[in-house]
Scaffold this active site. Structure first.
Site, PDB file in Angstrom:
ATOM      1  N   ASN A 147     -13.831  27.165 -24.124  1.00 15.34           N
ATOM      2  CA  ASN A 147     -14.249  26.406 -23.177  1.00 15.34           C
ATOM      3  C   ASN A 147     -14.000  26.406 -21.694  1.00 15.34           C
ATOM      4  O   ASN A 147     -13.514  26.641 -21.493  1.00 15.34           O
ATOM      5  CB  ASN A 147     -13.484  25.593 -23.613  1.00 15.34           C
TER       6      ASN A 147
ATOM      7  N   TYR B  64     -10.312  -6.044  12.143  1.00 14.32           N
ATOM      8  CA  TYR B  64      -9.579  -5.504  11.593  1.00 14.32           C
ATOM      9  C   TYR B  64      -9.618  -6.846   9.548  1.00 14.32           C
ATOM     10  O   TYR B  64      -9.017  -8.266  10.521  1.00 14.32           O
ATOM     11  CB  TYR B  64      -8.095  -5.352  11.768  1.00 14.32           C
TER      12      TYR B  64
ATOM     13  N   GLU C 286     -16.568  22.606 -16.174  1.00 15.70           N
ATOM     14  CA  GLU C 286     -16.701  21.035 -16.467  1.00 15.70           C
ATOM     15  C   GLU C 286     -15.915  19.972 -15.404  1.00 15.70           C
ATOM     16  O   GLU C 286     -16.634  18.820 -15.520  1.00 15.70           O
ATOM     17  CB  GLU C 286     -16.219  20.558 -18.038  1.00 15.70           C
TER      18      GLU C 286
ATOM     19  N   ASN D 149      -2.994  -2.333  13.621  1.00 18.63           N
ATOM     20  CA  ASN D 149      -3.782  -2.051  13.469  1.00 18.63           C
ATOM     21  C   ASN D 149      -4.986  -0.825  14.111  1.00 18.63           C
ATOM     22  O   ASN D 149      -5.705   0.194  13.139  1.00 18.63           O
ATOM     23  CB  ASN D 149      -4.890  -3.817  13.674  1.00 18.63           C
TER      24      ASN D 149
ATOM     25  N   SER E 281       0.374  -0.870  -0.075  1.00 20.41           N
ATOM     26  CA  SER E 281      -0.091   0.160  -0.098  1.00 20.41           C
ATOM     27  C   SER E 281       0.973   1.078  -0.070  1.00 20.41           C
ATOM     28  O   SER E 281       0.617   2.042   0.125  1.00 20.41           O
ATOM     29  CB  SER E 281      -0.719  -0.510   1.623  1.00 20.41           C
TER      30      SER E 281
ATOM     31  N   SER F 142     -10.043  25.645 -28.644  1.00 20.85           N
ATOM     32  CA  SER F 142      -9.912  24.833 -29.181  1.00 20.85           C
ATOM     33  C   SER F 142      -8.873  24.561 -30.405  1.00 20.85           C
ATOM     34  O   SER F 142      -8.366  25.668 -30.336  1.00 20.85           O
ATOM     35  CB  SER F 142     -11.032  24.256 -30.158  1.00 20.85           C
TER      36      SER F 142
ATOM     37  N   LYS G 259      -7.877   3.967   1.560  1.00 19.15           N
ATOM     38  CA  LYS G 259      -7.428   4.702   1.616  1.00 19.15           C
ATOM     39  C   LYS G 259      -6.846   5.134   0.275  1.00 19.15           C
ATOM     40  O   LYS G 259      -7.105   6.650   0.118  1.00 19.15           O
ATOM     41  CB  LYS G 259      -5.619   4.896   2.265  1.00 19.15           C
TER      42      LYS G 259
ATOM     43  N   THR H 142     -37.802  27.248 -12.919  1.00 18.08           N
ATOM     44  CA  THR H 142     -37.426  26.188 -12.412  1.00 18.08           C
ATOM     45  C   THR H 142     -37.790  25.165 -13.123  1.00 18.08           C
ATOM     46  O   THR H 142     -38.660  26.119 -14.957  1.00 18.08           O
ATOM     47  CB  THR H 142     -38.814  26.205 -11.489  1.00 18.08           C
ATOM     48  N   HIS H 143     -37.445  24.488 -13.217  1.00 17.18           N
ATOM     49  CA  HIS H 143     -37.617  23.404 -14.822  1.00 17.18           C
ATOM     50  C   HIS H 143     -36.862  22.916 -16.015  1.00 17.18           C
ATOM     51  O   HIS H 143     -36.959  23.304 -16.697  1.00 17.18           O
ATOM     52  CB  HIS H 143     -39.397  22.630 -14.871  1.00 17.18           C
TER      53      HIS H 143
ATOM     54  N   LYS I 285     -13.304  29.217 -30.499  1.00 16.40           N
ATOM     55  CA  LYS I 285     -14.228  28.415 -29.025  1.00 16.40           C
ATOM     56  C   LYS I 285     -13.384  28.896 -27.876  1.00 16.40           C
ATOM     57  O   LYS I 285     -12.396  29.370 -28.189  1.00 16.40           O
ATOM     58  CB  LYS I 285     -14.076  27.300 -29.299  1.00 16.40           C
TER      59      LYS I 285
END
Ligand code: ARG
Length: 458
Positions: A286, A318, A291, A111, A24, A278, A326, A156-157, A284
């Site tokens: 963006n 454990y 996003e 542990n 790990s 772009s 993790k 709304t909507h 463009k």
């Protein structure tokens, strides 16, 4: 060679695949600070309780400090063969100080050690996230005060509903973020108990002082049950669920930024600092950062889901499955941190287009409710009936392709003879938002007051 930490029972080394699935260190190396802090607290306690010699404890502490410096300087040789951060640090300590290093693990197991390290790590991360969220709120509240009177359509909507102010919209996110911080603070309080000294699972026969290590590490108290201390990961689940909700909130705003900066909407602009171009389409601009904030919500919620599923079938105490807590959590919490910073940056950077916003607010008959309210107030008509009358006036306006405030009085009187000239006083979007003075409403006066309240609080 068999493992030098637990090799007594073993004649040969693990298979390469065994070592690979077991290791790990690639992700728990992030816990080095907490691992070293935990070991130092443990060593000091062991010496104070007379379990190890003061001289050994001192060598251990000095060695651990040197290891910390090595890791911070990037000079530490992390080894997969040593599985995890605990054994990497202990093995280096043995190289440095020899025999006394072997006394550090008295009355302790990996542990309780890993449970302690990860609680400390998650707690530190929560503190850092809280400070970032406060800064994000500050950015929102500053812009809200500045934009208290900027009229835009409320939806709304995703249909134009009623005019609101941009400042009010921003303050909605200040409120959500306050609850996000509240959830993290609740989780922090609950997680702030020390597992250290639970040892493997049953506690220890050594005369340790768990209260001393708990307070040295800033925990409120030791966990009361040694089995629970090493077996549960609810503190991670709780923080991941608070983080998921916070990420969902960020994502909703990010989606609005994406939508509002689209040329077909045109209510918002981001500067060059928060847009990308772009490679093929020269025109463009963006909103990639927004996003990506929207997208990273996926991995944050995903980490919560993954750990829920890991934990749900585990008998006490454990199980190695828990090592899987993790990687996802560290990634999720650092992703959230990045998202908060990016959102705060965009909030400070974005420029609303007030003319476009106002025009959009006036489109779609957004003040129809104001007309219905006028009928109730001025003519004493019950709201349900007023709603119906207004609907007929809107239909007439739509037929003639007119906004509500351009409908001739005669047309309105054709639907409801009692209507007078006074009705035009409520049909503008400015009048509409100014009138929404109810507690929590969108009126600029409310928004200013609330924004100032937050700026004082933050
Ligand atoms: N790397 C392990 C983890 O993250 C540490 C605990 C190992 N304990 C054990 N009994 N194998 O969970």
């Amino acid at each position: 060679m068999s493992n030098k930490m637990w090799g007594g029972r073993f004649a040969s080394a693990p298979d390469a695949i065994m070592a690979e699935i077991n290791a790990s260190i690639d992700f728990d190396r992030h816990l080095f600070r907490q691992d070293i802090a935990g070991s130092k607290a443990h060593a000091a306690m062991l010496a104070k309780q007379g379990i190890i010699a003061a001289d050994d404890a001192q060598k251990i502490t000095e060695g651990l400090d040197k290891i910390l410096a090595e890791i911070e300087a990037g000079n530490f040789n992390f080894q997969r063969a040593l599985e995890d951060i605990h054994m990497n640090v202990e093995s280096r300590l043995a190289e440095m100080i020899g025999a006394p290093a072997g006394r550090l693990h008295t009355a302790r197991s990996r542990n309780d050690q890993v449970a302690t390290d990860f609680r400390l790590y998650v707690r530190d991360t929560v503190d850092q996230l809280d400070a970032q969220l406060a800064d994000y709120q500050q950015a929102l509240a500053e812009r809200a005060l500045e934009q208290a009177g900027t009229v835009m359509p409320g939806f709304t909507h995703l249909q134009t509903a009623q005019p609101v102010t941009f400042g009010h919209h921003l303050l909605a996110y200040v409120e959500m973020t306050a609850r996000d911080r509240g959830r993290l603070a609740d989780a922090r309080k609950r997680m702030n108990e020390s597992p250290l000294g639970a040892a493997a699972l049953a506690g220890t026969s050594f005369p340790i002082d768990r209260h001393a290590t708990a307070s040295a590490l800033g925990f409120a108290r030791p966990m009361a049950n040694s089995l629970d201390a090493v077996a549960d990961r609810d503190f991670v689940l709780e923080v991941l669920s608070a983080a998921s909700i916070a990420a969902v909130h960020l994502s909703r705003f990010a989606e609005e930024i994406v939508l509002w900066t689209s040329p077909i909407v045109g209510m918002l602009k981001l500067s060059d600092k928060f847009t990308t171009g772009s490679s093929i389409m020269p025109q463009k601009r963006n909103p990639d950062a927004a996003e990506l904030v929207r997208a990273k919500t996926g991995r944050i919620v995903g980490a919560l889901n993954a750990l829920m599923i890991v934990m749900k079938g585990l008998p006490l105490t454990y199980q190695k499955d828990m090592q899987e807590d993790k990687e996802g959590a560290i990634d999720a919490l650092s992703s959230l941190s990045l998202c908060i910073t990016a959102m705060a940056g965009m909030v400070r950077d974005m420029q609303p287009e007030p003319a476009r916003m106002k025009k959009a607010a006036g489109e779609g008959y957004a003040t129809a409710t104001d007309l219905a309210d006028w009928l109730v107030r001025s003519l004493g008509i019950p709201f349900r009936q007023a709603h119906h009358i207004t609907g007929s006036i809107v239909a007439a306006a739509a037929k003639d392709n007119l906004p509500l405030h351009k409908v001739p009085l005669a047309t309105m009187q054709g639907v409801e003879p009692g209507i007078t000239d006074d009705v035009f006083s409520v049909l503008s979007v400015d009048r509409s938002v100014k009138s929404r003075v109810s507690f929590g409403g969108t009126a600029p006066s409310n928004v200013k007051r609330e924004a100032k309240k937050w700026l004082k609080l933050l």
